[in-house]
Design a protein around this motif. Structure first.
Motif, PDB file in Angstrom:
ATOM      1  N   PHE A  23      58.798 -15.802  22.238  1.00  0.00           N
ATOM      2  CA  PHE A  23      58.796 -16.885  23.207  1.00  0.00           C
ATOM      3  C   PHE A  23      59.464 -16.431  24.487  1.00  0.00           C
ATOM      4  O   PHE A  23      58.929 -16.614  25.588  1.00  0.00           O
ATOM      5  CB  PHE A  23      59.522 -18.112  22.648  1.00  0.00           C
TER       6      PHE A  23
ATOM      7  N   THR B 225      55.644 -15.515  25.740  1.00  0.00           N
ATOM      8  CA  THR B 225      55.100 -16.821  26.062  1.00  0.00           C
ATOM      9  C   THR B 225      55.746 -17.400  27.331  1.00  0.00           C
ATOM     10  O   THR B 225      55.057 -17.797  28.278  1.00  0.00           O
ATOM     11  CB  THR B 225      55.351 -17.799  24.896  1.00  0.00           C
TER      12      THR B 225
ATOM     13  N   GLU C 156      53.997 -18.423  30.774  1.00  0.00           N
ATOM     14  CA  GLU C 156      53.994 -19.840  31.131  1.00  0.00           C
ATOM     15  C   GLU C 156      54.658 -20.032  32.492  1.00  0.00           C
ATOM     16  O   GLU C 156      54.217 -20.844  33.316  1.00  0.00           O
ATOM     17  CB  GLU C 156      54.725 -20.656  30.053  1.00  0.00           C
TER      18      GLU C 156
ATOM     19  N   PRO D 128      54.990 -28.835  33.728  1.00  0.00           N
ATOM     20  CA  PRO D 128      55.155 -28.214  32.395  1.00  0.00           C
ATOM     21  C   PRO D 128      54.108 -28.685  31.407  1.00  0.00           C
ATOM     22  O   PRO D 128      53.607 -27.895  30.606  1.00  0.00           O
ATOM     23  CB  PRO D 128      56.547 -28.677  31.960  1.00  0.00           C
TER      24      PRO D 128
ATOM     25  N   ILE E  26      51.064 -29.643  32.093  1.00  0.00           N
ATOM     26  CA  ILE E  26      49.801 -28.976  32.423  1.00  0.00           C
ATOM     27  C   ILE E  26      49.779 -27.566  31.870  1.00  0.00           C
ATOM     28  O   ILE E  26      48.809 -27.135  31.229  1.00  0.00           O
ATOM     29  CB  ILE E  26      49.603 -28.935  33.952  1.00  0.00           C
TER      30      ILE E  26
ATOM     31  N   SER F 188      51.477 -26.281  29.399  1.00  0.00           N
ATOM     32  CA  SER F 188      51.414 -26.200  27.938  1.00  0.00           C
ATOM     33  C   SER F 188      50.047 -26.609  27.424  1.00  0.00           C
ATOM     34  O   SER F 188      49.566 -26.095  26.402  1.00  0.00           O
ATOM     35  CB  SER F 188      52.519 -27.051  27.308  1.00  0.00           C
TER      36      SER F 188
ATOM     37  N   ILE G 190      47.687 -23.588  27.871  1.00  0.00           N
ATOM     38  CA  ILE G 190      47.922 -22.541  26.865  1.00  0.00           C
ATOM     39  C   ILE G 190      47.501 -23.029  25.477  1.00  0.00           C
ATOM     40  O   ILE G 190      46.864 -22.326  24.707  1.00  0.00           O
ATOM     41  CB  ILE G 190      49.395 -22.116  26.866  1.00  0.00           C
TER      42      ILE G 190
ATOM     43  N   TYR H 240      50.811 -25.849  20.299  1.00  0.00           N
ATOM     44  CA  TYR H 240      51.643 -25.009  21.130  1.00  0.00           C
ATOM     45  C   TYR H 240      53.116 -25.386  21.009  1.00  0.00           C
ATOM     46  O   TYR H 240      53.989 -24.529  20.887  1.00  0.00           O
ATOM     47  CB  TYR H 240      51.178 -25.118  22.581  1.00  0.00           C
TER      48      TYR H 240
ATOM     49  N   LEU I  90      47.818 -37.158  31.386  1.00  0.00           N
ATOM     50  CA  LEU I  90      47.189 -36.043  32.089  1.00  0.00           C
ATOM     51  C   LEU I  90      45.708 -35.953  31.753  1.00  0.00           C
ATOM     52  O   LEU I  90      44.840 -35.818  32.632  1.00  0.00           O
ATOM     53  CB  LEU I  90      47.887 -34.737  31.702  1.00  0.00           C
TER      54      LEU I  90
END
Lengths: 191, 191, 191, 191
Positions: A122, A126, A130, A153, A155, A157, A160, B165, B185
DNA sequence: GCATAAACGAGACGGTACGTCGTGTCTTTGA
DNA sequence: TCAAAGACACGACGTACCGTCTCGTTTATGC
């Protein structure tokens, strides 16, 4: 005490290369410390001296072994939709290759298996990716291309996560059309 | 000839129960076939006779052992946003429990480990849940609450992916606020 | 108590035949109850119903399956040396065949393995053969061909023991010359 | 490269000791590799690395573990009958003990079970003991105590075979009187 | 004949031991 | 002093048999 042999960079690279190759050949389950040591022409102790577990080696191999997409900032053409598309398409295509799929599956297995690996990955894989995504999104918001209250944040996540979901279900490889739809959805909403 | 003892339902259930309990106690990595057999009071062969791998047992335990959210249609209050929120919040909360986290991590590890398990889980776990979500979304589109060209499959996969995620990064457990932001969103877009 | 199916002679013979064949093919170690049942087309329970253990089946197969020399009295030509030679040569030749060697090795393994088998075999195989030998020797003593104080049981056990030793050392198969030498030694002494 | 840890003598001895003890406690059938490893405080792999089968371990334990009679030349008092008696009595008494009986049964089972074990045992156990016996017999012949054409190998094999037969029939333990009778028979003949 | 009941084939069951593989540690030798 | 080589204790693996236990099915009485 002064002397002592220094850590061998040759061995370090041989180990990471071996781990990467074996990973791509047989997946995380086939990957063993013995096999890495054998392939790298290295003693097992040399691996354990510098990494704590199989997962740690895998994580390093992923990060240094050229398995992942390079960690470069997203392009900034001025149009956020174009840039997100480009980013998501690039990842989508990367994950279509055997290399990319194998990588993500291995990292996911390692993550689900071992908490410490999850943390390392992470933090060094990741999170940075990110962050680059968030940086571009923040700039877009500053430029007025996103609503001022856009949840950056979230958006990131979601973008991904949609990739992850495609790879893990293993049904059909993600397509660039999927990528475009996701970007469109995230930017424009379904309502 | 048709003879032969019938499969023992008692043993079948004992195995699934044992697998579930051990999973919740120690995670996928601690889970061994020996331990399952021991806990269930069953011979190992009885496990191997009916399941091909550890992952397959885990998958079955998830599906039958009460680990997963029950497979019930999403509520239909008439307002898609309310209903999606409710659905995503429920999953978010479920995944906040030790049980839920353990489940997803185990299923993910099993998926990443074993292609056949991935197929079974997709077909009997992921796919059905995704289908329920799509059904509700289609109904919303029919009712004019979504744009007529809203990409329902994309919406569904994005909602699930965002959950995945959150769990896999293992950083902070997902919150209901995150859930609401994702729904917002997806329905409203960031633009 | 009324009816009830009778024991199937067909199955009994099929089991003994299967045991004998498997024994000759692979030795005592390869011989399993499962294999016997499979080869004989019989359920395992049918074996356990009538025999208590693998050794018991083997013993029976040896006794009834035509593996051993037939239990017939030694010839009496009037000359004990001729008759002992004939007897020992016949056994020697029998033990030269794959069948004979396999039999003795299997019976020996069974004997060393299982005390109850040892008893059964002694009582129904070794003892009777030894008795026939003793009978002939006693008759020879009565006829004055052996000393009046000749230790008949010792002679018998020495003759059998010499055979056993040859087979178990597995170095070279015993020859008829060996047989003659043993008879000569036993009758004439080395002094 | 020549490196690598050396074989652990401690483990080797612990394994042989454990095998010997378990053999005396429960016989060859009770003896398992798992039990040996457990008792010896050793991994199973360490056994399999150096021995190919249970029989091979037992053979080694017999040879090195002090189970067998020590391999010392027969006494030479000048009188062959006395010396043979002494030798055969000693073995007879040894085989009367639980240790001796267990040993021979185990070695016999191992021999009947496994051809390679048979060879090792013959070469390192049976053969040497038989050779010592032959040496003494040859000396007796040279000294004129045996006929010049006395078949020494036959005598030796008959003496050993008679012992074997007694132990394997498992009916009554051999006695010193039996031993004396055998010696008498072999030297003097029954005629 | 028709119920009763034992033996049958099939094969799943709880177990034990097998022989192999991988882990992470320890020991030896060579550079 | 580090590195390769590789043996070590440990523990899980997946398989093979064990001897027992259902399952229907078949076959023999004896009422």
């Amino acid at each position: 005490m002064t002397g002592g042999r220094r850590r061998s960079e040759t061995s370090r690279l041989a180990i990471l290369d071996a781990a990467r190759d074996l990973l791509l050949e047989g997946g995380y389950e086939q990957l063993t410390i013995d096999a890495i040591a054998g392939r790298a022409g290295v003693g097992k102790q040399t691996i354990y001296r510098w990494w704590g577990s199989k997962g740690a080696v895998v994580a390093d191999a992923a990060l240094e072994g050229g398995l992942a997409q390079p960690l470069t900032p997203l392009p900034d053409t001025g149009d956020i939709e174009t840039d997100l598309r480009r980013w998501l398409r690039a990842w989508t295509e990367h994950l279509t290759t055997a290399q990319g799929t194998g990588l993500i599956l291995a990292l996911t297995a390692a993550t689900a298996d071992d908490h410490t690996v999850a943390d390392v990955l992470f933090e060094r894989f990741t999170q940075p990716h990110e962050q680059l995504l968030r940086d571009r999104l923040e700039r877009a918001r500053g430029a007025g291309q996103l609503a001022s209250d856009a949840p950056v944040p979230t958006i990131a996540s979601v973008l991904i996560g949609s990739l992850l979901y495609r790879v893990l279900t293993r049904q059909a490889p993600p397509t660039v059309d999927d990528a475009d739809l996701v970007v469109r959805l995230v930017l424009g909403g379904a309502g």
